[in-house]
Write a protein that holds these residues in place. Structure first.
Motif, mmCIF file in Angstrom:
data_model
loop_
_atom_site.group_PDB
_atom_site.id
_atom_site.type_symbol
_atom_site.label_atom_id
_atom_site.label_comp_id
_atom_site.label_asym_id
_atom_site.label_seq_id
_atom_site.Cartn_x
_atom_site.Cartn_y
_atom_site.Cartn_z
ATOM 1 N N SER A 28 0.872 -1.177 0.000
ATOM 2 C CA SER A 28 0.000 0.000 0.000
ATOM 3 C C SER A 28 0.907 1.224 0.000
ATOM 4 O O SER A 28 2.126 1.096 0.105
ATOM 5 N N PRO A 29 0.342 2.424 -0.129
ATOM 6 C CA PRO A 29 1.204 3.614 -0.074
ATOM 7 C C PRO A 29 2.024 3.728 1.208
ATOM 8 O O PRO A 29 3.038 4.420 1.239
ATOM 9 N N ASP A 30 1.601 3.035 2.269
ATOM 10 C CA ASP A 30 2.282 3.162 3.561
ATOM 11 C C ASP A 30 3.047 1.915 3.986
ATOM 12 O O ASP A 30 3.741 1.944 5.007
ATOM 13 N N VAL A 31 2.951 0.819 3.258
ATOM 14 C CA VAL A 31 3.568 -0.437 3.686
ATOM 15 C C VAL A 31 4.301 -1.090 2.516
ATOM 16 O O VAL A 31 3.762 -1.184 1.408
ATOM 17 N N GLU A 32 5.549 -1.515 2.781
ATOM 18 C CA GLU A 32 6.344 -2.246 1.800
ATOM 19 C C GLU A 32 6.848 -3.535 2.445
ATOM 20 O O GLU A 32 7.052 -3.591 3.663
ATOM 21 N N ALA A 33 7.049 -4.554 1.624
ATOM 22 C CA ALA A 33 7.552 -5.833 2.124
ATOM 23 C C ALA A 33 8.521 -6.416 1.103
ATOM 24 O O ALA A 33 8.434 -6.127 -0.096
ATOM 25 N N GLY A 34 9.446 -7.233 1.598
ATOM 26 C CA GLY A 34 10.423 -7.830 0.691
ATOM 27 C C GLY A 34 11.101 -9.029 1.331
ATOM 28 O O GLY A 34 11.013 -9.246 2.544
ATOM 29 N N ALA A 35 11.771 -9.798 0.492
ATOM 30 C CA ALA A 35 12.470 -10.984 0.972
ATOM 31 C C ALA A 35 13.632 -11.291 0.036
ATOM 32 O O ALA A 35 13.623 -10.910 -1.140
ATOM 33 N N LYS A 36 14.625 -11.996 0.587
ATOM 34 C CA LYS A 36 15.779 -12.413 -0.211
ATOM 35 C C LYS A 36 16.223 -13.790 0.259
ATOM 36 O O LYS A 36 16.287 -14.060 1.467
#
Length: 294
Positions: A203-211
């Motif tokens: 969302s405009p306020d939440v980011e997520a990621g993984a490696k």
């Protein structure tokens, strides 16, 4: 007629969204202060200092950058507390549109050590290629190219030792990038190390990621995994958190105190050693960073 293709990212920026999410704004290794100022004559100064919390060593550097936008010229001079003198001259879009020339040198006077790297970058819609020639090491010629179309990316890198007459390193990568998410797969170290990364703007306020990283030469089997997230509290502050399969939990908080002043705080905890008597070490780390920009 299809829309014009944008210029794809450079080789080093494939998977950048995930790398920035998991790597930036976690000042856990010490205390850092950075001051940036600029003058009306297009000269920018940057002074930085860092105290390593483990070794207690203090390092710093002073950088001056002159920019002539009319002629596409940038000249940067840096002097560090370890007595390293670095110079960089960049010339862009003067010989040909999309072509950038870059000469980077470094000198350590008291040790007599020196280096010089000539860089060429060429960018066009759907193409981003770079070439580097290390004049004193080898000499070694390195080139990388990224092709992009409709969000899909394909890239490769190779290094060639001129003296030995052989390829010393090669790598490849594929990826897909969209406004809300991006994925990338790298084969590095002569295709002995594999990185898979994922980024999602939830969302405009939440980011997520993984490696995920798999090293075929590692003495321990298995895949190293790291996941993280970023949440904006308001327009001036955000928090970040990440954890890996070794149980290291890192937290970061960044606050814009006023225009031009930003503070970041970081904490890393080894969740398998929370019972240690000293809550901040040696298994745990804490740090801070303050940036002044005028």
């Amino acid at each position: 007629m299809s829309a014009p293709q944008p210029v794809p990212p450079s080789w080093k920026d494939i998977g950048k969204s995930s790398n920035d999410l998991l790597g930036k704004d976690f000042p856990i290794h010490g205390t850092q202060v950075e001051v940036k100022t600029s003058t009306p004559s297009n000269v920018a100064f940057k002074v930085g200092g860092f105290r390593d919390s483990k070794s207690t060593a203090i390092t710093g550097d002073l950088e001056a950058k002159y920019t002539d936008r009319k002629h596409g010229l940038v000249f940067t001079q840096t002097w560090t507390t370890s007595n390293v003198l670095r110079s960089q001259v960049e010339l862009e879009n003067q010989i040909a549109k999309g072509l950038k020339l870059d000469l980077s040198t470094a000198l350590i006077p008291d040790k007599g050590q020196k280096s010089a790297i000539v860089n060429l970058t060429y960018k066009q819609p759907g193409l981003h290629t770079r070439a580097f020639l290390d004049l004193f090491k080898g000499p070694t010629f390195t080139a990388d190219t990224v092709l992009g179309r409709d969000g899909f990316l394909v890239g490769g890198e190779a290094s060639y030792n001129v003296t030995e007459g052989k390829v010393t390193r090669y790598a490849t990568a594929i990826g897909f990038s969209a406004p809300e998410y991006a994925v990338a797969l790298h084969g590095l170290g002569n295709l002995s190390i594999f990185h898979a990364s994922y980024y999602h703007k939830v969302s405009p306020d939440v980011e997520a990621g993984a490696k995920a990283i798999y090293d075929t030469n590692a003495t321990t089997s298995g895949v190293a995994l790291e996941v993280g997230t970023k949440a904006y509290l308001d327009s001036a502050a955000f928090v970040k958190a990440k954890i890996n399969n070794a149980g290291i939990l890192a937290l970061g908080y960044t606050q814009a105190l006023r225009p031009g002043v930003k503070a970041s705080f970081g904490l890393a905890l080894d969740t398998q050693k929370l019972n240690e008597p000293n809550p901040i070490g040696p298994a745990h780390k804490v740090g801070a960073s303050i940036t002044f920009e005028g």
